[in-house]
Design a protein around this motif. Structure first.
Motif: not given
Length: 632
Positions: A289-298
């Protein structure tokens, strides 16, 4: 020459925009907009000092810009990150100093008035709204495609906006200390005069790593459940958590009294519990869920790559006075204030040829400043004698001598965790943090910074809080003093001073302001007391909201503001010799010729140890280093 000694050259550009191509688009940054192939200047309203605004286009505009630059004027606009950058990009002209009336309003009103030009003109000047539909009616039109009437109306609109900017400047700029003009100009130059470059290979590596990390976390979640990425974002996520045999974590709704909602924000304790659960399925779901909700790094890595390709250098964008306590914030849709140390993205920022990047940061400045303002003399003695305050605190907590840097015969650090707890207490408990928050802070810090799972019983967390408060009784006493100040402000008491030794804070209750020695202030608009709580008004986006304030939070505000003023003052000392190119919280970074890297860096570190006269006995320390890349 100081910025305040220069004649102001006021500029307000009007530019082409269209559907999907405007500064209001959430995906288009200032640099994206200006470097786009569609970008075009219709013209600009211009004026020197208090002269009547003139609408200029084409060669006439370029001549005016060139003459103003040659005369050594100060560039002034309402949104200087936009207008100032256009001037550098289009006309290859760098003014000696810059001023932004939007930043001025943020510094003087601190959320009590919106920063937009139209609101500022109506609220602060009493003018009729300057809004018109001319920009809407000329959407998708270049200057050559407009009718004569449209051109005339746009010129009138721009001239009125510029007249408002002039009036705001002359009415309010004198209320901003001249030192703040220099701070503002230094910050704006980082964007308007970009110098830092990129390492393209590290940028590509940073983007690939961010994508790989996101993909692996999502794939790990999908291996347990037949679901999609969309399911991890939405309601099916709750069903999958319950399918693992555990309840969905809940928290009180911030907007509806008595209502409970899922605690799924990444900082919620309930969600953190999911990330640390014994069941690997639960952990995988939470990570997914963290990965799909936050794409800040990308997103951030891609923005850096886009800047490298379109601009070639890094325009360092900060909002000069966005936070209530004067701290700057990231702009241009990139927050340079929180780049992870050691990351490829941070190291991809490099100094230009023949220069190095010298970075120095102030050691524990808020902790030191809190003790200094509270007159916690034993804490100040620790810092002055360069003893370790974390060991000292840990010794008091655990009842035995702690040395967090001591090695045993096997090369281990037996007191490391005790020292970590002592450090977390020293840095975290100075602003009235309670037991539950301290427990969470320790456990999160251990996980994110040390990479270990560490548990503190709640009663132990409360005990540590009590030990800190007993030991730092003057800091605890200061929270009561600041609460008293809030009461006196609400009651419109007479002005009074707080003398902290080298200077004093001047409190004016009828204004809801605390004045600092450098002439700036903290402002709490519409401060009120109701049902046992203090609140003040703050403009957040298009709405005004109530924010809570209490003794410990007031203490934090004052310490952050005082510390910010010190580090900004140090930045100006560094700028006398070197070009400052980054300024984040307690850190300053400058370009130093490679031939004097060691000497120049040592000099910069010494500037970060210096104190203004109004903090003369505050024991400061700093550390730093230099490299070709931003690796510190």
């Amino acid at each position: 020459m100081k910025p305040s000694d220069r004649l102001p050259a006021f500029v307000d550009y009007e530019t082409f925009w269209d559907v999907g191509y405007s500064l209001s688009s959430p995906k288009i940054s200032t640099t994206d907009y200006i470097h786009d192939a569609r970008f075009a200047i219709h013209g600009a309203s211009c004026a020197v000092a208090d002269s009547k605004p003139m609408w200029l286009t084409g060669d006439d505009l370029w001549t005016w810009i060139k003459n103003s630059y040659s005369a050594g004027h100060m560039f002034v606009a309402h949104h200087t990150l936009f207008d100032g950058y256009i001037t550098t990009h289009r006309y290859k002209t760098e003014f000696p100093d810059y001023f932004c009336t939007m930043g001025m309003i943020e510094a003087l009103f601190q959320g009590g008035v919106g920063r937009g030009l139209d609101e500022a003109m109506t609220v602060l000047l009493g003018w009729d709204s300057g809004k018109t539909d001319i920009l809407t009616r000329t959407k998708g039109k270049y200057w050559e495609q407009m009718t004569d009437d449209e051109r005339a109306e746009m010129a009138t609109y721009a001239n009125k906006d510029l007249a408002g900017t002039q009036e705001l400047f002359y009415k309010l700029a004198p209320k901003l200390p001249t030192e703040e003009w220099r701070i503002m100009s230094t910050i704006l130059k980082m964007f308007c005069h970009p110098t830092l470059e990129f390492d393209s290979k590290l940028l590509e590596s940073a983007l690939q790593n961010a994508q790989d990390d996101r993909d692996s976390r999502i794939e790990n979640a999908l291996q347990y459940f037949a679901c999609t990425e969309d399911d991890l974002r939405k309601a099916p996520f709750l069903d999958m958590i319950e399918a693992c045999g555990i309840p969905v974590p809940m928290k009180p709704s911030p907007s509806v009294q008595g209502k409970m909602i899922p605690a799924l924000a990444k900082t919620d304790q309930g969600f953190q519990d999911l990330l640390e659960h014994d069941d690997p399925r639960v952990v995988a779901l939470a990570e997914g869920r963290l990965a799909v909700k936050s794409t800040q790094g990308i997103t951030r890595a891609q923005r850096f790559l886009d800047l490298h390709e379109s601009v070639g250098v890094l325009p360092v964008a900060y909002n000069y006075y966005r936070a209530h306590t004067g701290r700057l914030s990231g702009a241009n849709k990139i927050n340079l204030a929180n780049l992870k140390q050691g990351s490829d993205l941070r190291k991809s920022i490099v100094a230009p040829k023949d220069f190095v990047l010298a970075v120095a940061d102030s050691s524990q400045i808020e902790c030191r400043d809190n003790g200094y303002l509270a007159k916690q003399e034993d804490l100040m003695a620790l810092f002055r004698e360069k003893r370790d305050p974390y060991n000292d605190m840990a010794t008091a907590i655990f009842g035995r001598e702690i040395d967090r840097k001591r090695k045993d015969s096997e090369g281990n650090y037996p007191d490391y965790m005790e020292g970590f707890i002592g450090k977390t207490a020293v840095l975290g408990l100075g602003f009235q943090m309670g037991g539950p928050k301290f427990k969470w802070t320790c456990e999160m810090g251990a996980k994110t910074r040390l990479g270990i799972d560490y548990h503190i019983p709640l009663d132990e967390a409360y005990r540590i809080v009590d030990v800190y408060r007993d030991k730092n009784y003057m800091i605890q006493k200061s929270w009561d003093r600041y609460t008293e100040w809030l009461h006196r402000m609400v009651q419109n008491d007479a002005p009074f001073d707080y003398d902290y030794g080298d200077g004093y804070l001047h409190i004016v209750p009828k204004e809801n302001k605390v004045y600092f020695p450098n002439g700036t202030y903290l402002y709490f608009p519409c401060l009120s007391y109701d049902d046992g709580s203090f609140t003040y008004v703050n403009k957040l986006g298009s709405k005004y909201v109530n924010k809570y304030i209490y003794g410990g939070k007031f203490c934090e505000n004052i310490v952050q503001k005082h510390s910010r003023d010190i580090v900004a003052w140090q930045m100006l000392q560094i700028a006398e010799r070197y070009r400052v190119v980054l300024h984040t919280y307690d850190e300053n970074a400058a370009l130093v010729p490679k031939s004097e890297a060691d000497e120049g860096t040592a000099w910069i570190i010494e500037q970060m140890k210096k104190r203004p006269s109004w903090a003369a006995s505050l024991p400061l320390d700093a550390e730093g280093g230099w490299a070709k890349e931003y690796s510190k």
